[in-house]
Scaffold this motif. Structure first.
Motif, PDB file in Angstrom:
ATOM      1  N   GLU A 304      35.301 141.583 117.210  1.00 25.26           N
ATOM      2  CA  GLU A 304      36.043 141.594 118.465  1.00 25.26           C
ATOM      3  C   GLU A 304      36.334 140.170 118.969  1.00 25.26           C
ATOM      4  O   GLU A 304      37.388 139.919 119.578  1.00 25.26           O
ATOM      5  CB  GLU A 304      35.241 142.362 119.523  1.00 25.26           C
ATOM      6  CG  GLU A 304      36.024 142.718 120.790  1.00 25.26           C
ATOM      7  CD  GLU A 304      36.036 141.575 121.817  1.00 25.26           C
ATOM      8  OE1 GLU A 304      36.975 141.505 122.636  1.00 25.26           O
ATOM      9  OE2 GLU A 304      35.102 140.749 121.767  1.00 25.26           O
ATOM     10  N   ILE A 307      39.668 138.955 117.812  1.00 25.68           N
ATOM     11  CA  ILE A 307      40.825 139.801 118.084  1.00 25.68           C
ATOM     12  C   ILE A 307      41.544 139.315 119.339  1.00 25.68           C
ATOM     13  O   ILE A 307      40.924 139.092 120.385  1.00 25.68           O
ATOM     14  CB  ILE A 307      40.386 141.271 118.252  1.00 25.68           C
ATOM     15  CG1 ILE A 307      39.908 141.831 116.902  1.00 25.68           C
ATOM     16  CG2 ILE A 307      41.539 142.118 118.783  1.00 25.68           C
ATOM     17  CD1 ILE A 307      39.379 143.236 116.972  1.00 25.68           C
ATOM     18  N   ASN A 308      42.861 139.153 119.244  1.00 27.71           N
ATOM     19  CA  ASN A 308      43.660 138.700 120.379  1.00 27.71           C
ATOM     20  C   ASN A 308      44.450 139.828 121.030  1.00 27.71           C
ATOM     21  O   ASN A 308      44.854 139.727 122.188  1.00 27.71           O
ATOM     22  CB  ASN A 308      44.625 137.594 119.936  1.00 27.71           C
ATOM     23  CG  ASN A 308      43.883 136.369 119.427  1.00 27.71           C
ATOM     24  OD1 ASN A 308      42.890 135.955 120.024  1.00 27.71           O
ATOM     25  ND2 ASN A 308      44.363 135.793 118.325  1.00 27.71           N
ATOM     26  N   ILE A 309      44.690 140.903 120.256  1.00 25.33           N
ATOM     27  CA  ILE A 309      45.442 142.045 120.787  1.00 25.33           C
ATOM     28  C   ILE A 309      44.620 143.316 120.558  1.00 25.33           C
ATOM     29  O   ILE A 309      43.783 143.355 119.649  1.00 25.33           O
ATOM     30  CB  ILE A 309      46.819 142.177 120.113  1.00 25.33           C
ATOM     31  CG1 ILE A 309      46.670 142.315 118.583  1.00 25.33           C
ATOM     32  CG2 ILE A 309      47.718 140.992 120.458  1.00 25.33           C
ATOM     33  CD1 ILE A 309      47.981 142.559 117.863  1.00 25.33           C
ATOM     34  N   PRO A 310      44.810 144.350 121.381  1.00 22.81           N
ATOM     35  CA  PRO A 310      44.006 145.571 121.223  1.00 22.81           C
ATOM     36  C   PRO A 310      44.148 146.170 119.812  1.00 22.81           C
ATOM     37  O   PRO A 310      45.237 146.186 119.236  1.00 22.81           O
ATOM     38  CB  PRO A 310      44.592 146.517 122.278  1.00 22.81           C
ATOM     39  CG  PRO A 310      45.187 145.608 123.301  1.00 22.81           C
ATOM     40  CD  PRO A 310      45.726 144.431 122.536  1.00 22.81           C
ATOM     41  N   LYS A 312      42.638 149.554 117.355  1.00 24.45           N
ATOM     42  CA  LYS A 312      41.860 150.789 117.205  1.00 24.45           C
ATOM     43  C   LYS A 312      41.516 151.000 115.738  1.00 24.45           C
ATOM     44  O   LYS A 312      42.386 150.948 114.877  1.00 24.45           O
ATOM     45  CB  LYS A 312      42.650 151.993 117.719  1.00 24.45           C
ATOM     46  CG  LYS A 312      42.884 151.994 119.221  1.00 24.45           C
ATOM     47  CD  LYS A 312      43.701 153.210 119.632  1.00 24.45           C
ATOM     48  CE  LYS A 312      43.966 153.183 121.146  1.00 24.45           C
ATOM     49  NZ  LYS A 312      44.795 154.330 121.577  1.00 24.45           N
ATOM     50  N   ASN A 406      33.673 151.276 122.904  1.00 23.97           N
ATOM     51  CA  ASN A 406      34.520 150.132 123.241  1.00 23.97           C
ATOM     52  C   ASN A 406      33.784 148.806 123.058  1.00 23.97           C
ATOM     53  O   ASN A 406      32.663 148.633 123.508  1.00 23.97           O
ATOM     54  CB  ASN A 406      35.030 150.251 124.673  1.00 23.97           C
ATOM     55  CG  ASN A 406      35.924 149.090 125.045  1.00 23.97           C
ATOM     56  OD1 ASN A 406      35.496 148.185 125.747  1.00 23.97           O
ATOM     57  ND2 ASN A 406      37.156 149.111 124.559  1.00 23.97           N
ATOM     58  N   GLY A 408      35.308 145.513 123.934  1.00 20.21           N
ATOM     59  CA  GLY A 408      36.376 144.667 124.446  1.00 20.21           C
ATOM     60  C   GLY A 408      37.737 145.125 123.946  1.00 20.21           C
ATOM     61  O   GLY A 408      38.169 146.250 124.194  1.00 20.21           O
ATOM     62  N   LYS A 409      38.428 144.218 123.233  1.00 22.99           N
ATOM     63  CA  LYS A 409      39.759 144.560 122.714  1.00 22.99           C
ATOM     64  C   LYS A 409      39.686 145.482 121.489  1.00 22.99           C
ATOM     65  O   LYS A 409      40.711 145.967 121.017  1.00 22.99           O
ATOM     66  CB  LYS A 409      40.516 143.286 122.341  1.00 22.99           C
ATOM     67  CG  LYS A 409      40.804 142.342 123.503  1.00 22.99           C
ATOM     68  CD  LYS A 409      41.663 141.191 123.027  1.00 22.99           C
ATOM     69  CE  LYS A 409      41.840 140.155 124.120  1.00 22.99           C
ATOM     70  NZ  LYS A 409      40.591 139.412 124.391  1.00 22.99           N
ATOM     71  N   ASP A 411      38.561 148.947 119.923  1.00 20.72           N
ATOM     72  CA  ASP A 411      38.122 150.330 120.144  1.00 20.72           C
ATOM     73  C   ASP A 411      37.668 150.925 118.816  1.00 20.72           C
ATOM     74  O   ASP A 411      38.476 151.084 117.888  1.00 20.72           O
ATOM     75  CB  ASP A 411      39.260 151.185 120.710  1.00 20.72           C
ATOM     76  CG  ASP A 411      39.380 151.059 122.219  1.00 20.72           C
ATOM     77  OD1 ASP A 411      38.460 150.486 122.830  1.00 20.72           O
ATOM     78  OD2 ASP A 411      40.411 151.499 122.764  1.00 20.72           O
TER      79      ASP A 411
END
Length: 547
Positions: A304, A307-310, A312, A406, A408-409, A411
């Protein structure tokens, strides 16, 4: 035995004869037919004195005298003889049919005759020899088999298959198997004896491994089998392997072997772990590291941070169960992402964490990523895009039923336990059966959802790979009942017949491909012809084709 051989045997057991003419007078058979019958009896291990017409006392004579006291020898006539031998190893009609290679109708006709003669009885749709007959039939069978094999061979008969251990270089018929073939698969081992099996069929790597387990008679033998498995586990077809293990009733030994690899527990069957590690080192093999819940959480936290963008990620394997506290450890991390864009982003993150893509294990085409494997030290991550091994796809119902952890960004989506059962049943890897059993034992399963999901996945499949789920469920059902199993079997058979009959097929051919009982296939085909889904093509044999 043919009819004339039985007639000659019946009279020769009751009376001593001096010449062929005496036989001819009593039986009305030609001299050549009588001579042929006597030759047949010699092949059955009956022994004659110098005159050639009087039986000498031996084990075979004793057995048939005992039979004649209570039974008509016509129970040995033609196909009935093979059916009697098959009942030493099998009780279900489909298994008997596979052994004697006759149609179910022919077998049932002969089984009914044997029941009328008091030789066989039926219980719970299974057929059994009368208890007083078992040792006699077994002795006759083993005597005949021994006569046909090498004189210095130690014979081991399992499920009607003849295995043998004999001095090096003395195998005259059949093929080398088990430990004698380990060298061919990269595990150098020089045996004192030759291990053989009486067959003309080509042996697969799964056959070699199963035969070795079957013929193991020491802790070291089982450890060598374990080494062979570790050396070749990515070459083994686990669906075929499970079938063969279950057929020979040694699946529990295989399960203990997997536990031995994972935990070092020897069950009194294997060498102590320290000795096991020493032998592994000799073969340049190592054990996979196991991942605990704490390690998983730490890994996802590290992921996480980059990671800069969400993003899943759907967990579909043992990690899912570890995070649910249904399992203490897992070996690999199996994930699905829902798009190519998400895959490329996840790949970039994994490479930045010093993971390396394993090109040997990864499987992709120009337009499709079937399985992408990343490794770092002894840790492995399998990443799938939308669809797992080109079989099960991540659909809306799976997504909706998933639970979220979860970070953070990031999932982490835990697909439902019902979907985990489906993934593991079809993947069929080591430990999957144990995991499915654990889920069924501890949790309430929505069987209707699982059945509907299975149908949805099957209808979107272009092959017969979903047949493997039946093998997995059959094994689990023995200890943990699966209430939808019969519905799945019927559904799979109906769809599979339509699939294989895209080109015309006979019933024996369909049976060979699908491995369902003859009568069950006939019933489904009759209905599908009536419903206009199949058409029959007259001829010998009759063929069926999907419309």
């Amino acid at each position: 035995m043919n009819n004339s051989t039985i007639k000659v045997l019946e009279v020769i057991l009751r009376k001593n004869y001096e010449s062929l003419k005496e036989f001819n007078r009593d039986l009305g058979l030609s001299l050549s037919t009588i001579s042929e019958a006597i030759l047949n009896l010699k092949n059955y291990s009956f022994e004659f004195d110098n005159s050639g017409y009087k039986l000498i006392s031996n084990k075979m004579l004793t057995n048939f005298n005992n039979l004649l006291n209570n039974y008509n020898l016509n129970i040995f006539k033609d196909a009935r003889e093979s059916i009697l031998y098959s009942l030493l190893f099998f009780n279900k009609l489909n298994d008997i049919s596979g052994y004697v290679n006759l149609s179910d109708i022919h077998i049932l006709r002969n089984l009914n005759y044997l029941r009328e003669k008091g030789v066989v009885y039926i219980k719970d749709e299974s057929y059994f020899l009368k208890e007083d007959l078992k040792p006699i039939i077994k002795d006759i069978f083993e005597t005949i088999i021994a006569k046909s094999q090498e004189s210095d061979a130690e014979l081991i008969i399992k499920k009607g298959i003849i295995f043998k251990i004999l001095p090096k270089g003395k195998l005259l018929q059949g093929k080398l198997t088990a430990f004698s073939k380990f060298n061919d698969y990269g595990l150098i081992y020089y045996t004192v004896s030759d291990y053989g099996v009486d067959t003309k069929e080509q042996l697969s790597i799964e056959d070699i491994f199963v035969h070795a387990l079957l013929l193991s008679n020491s802790k070291k033998d089982l450890v060598l089998c374990t080494c062979f498995y570790l050396k070749n586990k990515y070459r083994l077809n686990l669906t075929k392997l499970r079938k063969k293990l279950s057929h020979f009733e040694i699946y529990p030994v295989y399960e203990k072997m997997i536990d031995y690899i994972r935990t070092g527990a020897d069950f009194g069957l294997f060498l102590p772990k320290k000795e096991f590690i020493r032998i592994l080192n000799e073969y340049d093999l190592s054990l996979d590291l196991l991942t605990h819940k704490e390690n998983l959480i730490s890994f996802f936290e590290d992921l996480e941070k980059l990671i800069n963008i969400p993003l899943k990620v759907y967990l579909i394997g043992g990690c899912n169960l570890v995070l649910r506290n249904l399992k203490n450890v897992t070996k690999d991390i199996d994930v699905i992402v829902n798009s190519e864009t998400e895959y490329l982003y996840l790949e970039k993150i994994l490479l930045s964490l010093q993971f390396v893509r394993d090109t040997k294990l990864s499987n992709q085409t120009e337009h499709l990523r079937i399985r992408m494997v990343f490794k770092k030290d002894n840790n492995q991550i399998d990443v799938f895009v939308k669809r797992v091994m080109n079989q099960i796809f991540l659909n809306d119902s799976m997504i909706k039923k998933s639970e979220t952890k979860n970070f953070g960004k990031l999932d982490i989506k835990l697909v439902s336990l019902e979907d985990i059962i489906l993934f593991k049943a079809i993947a069929g890897r080591e430990g999957d059966i144990e995991d499915i059993s654990r889920i069924i034992e501890r949790k309430d399963i929505n069987w209707n959802y699982l059945y509907n999901q299975f149908i949805l996945q099957f209808d979107n499949s272009n092959d017969l790979l979903f047949l493997s789920i039946l093998d997995t469920f059959d094994i689990i059902n023995k200890t943990n009942p699966i209430p939808i199993l019969s519905k799945i079997e019927r559904f799979v058979l109906e769809k599979s017949i339509l699939f294989v009959c895209k080109t015309p097929k006979s019933i024996p051919k369909i049976k060979k491909i699908l491995e369902f009982p003859d009568h069950t296939i006939r019933n489904v085909i009759n209905k599908q012809v009536k419903d206009g889904l199949l058409k029959s093509i007259l001829g010998k044999p009759m063929l069926f084709q999907t419309i």
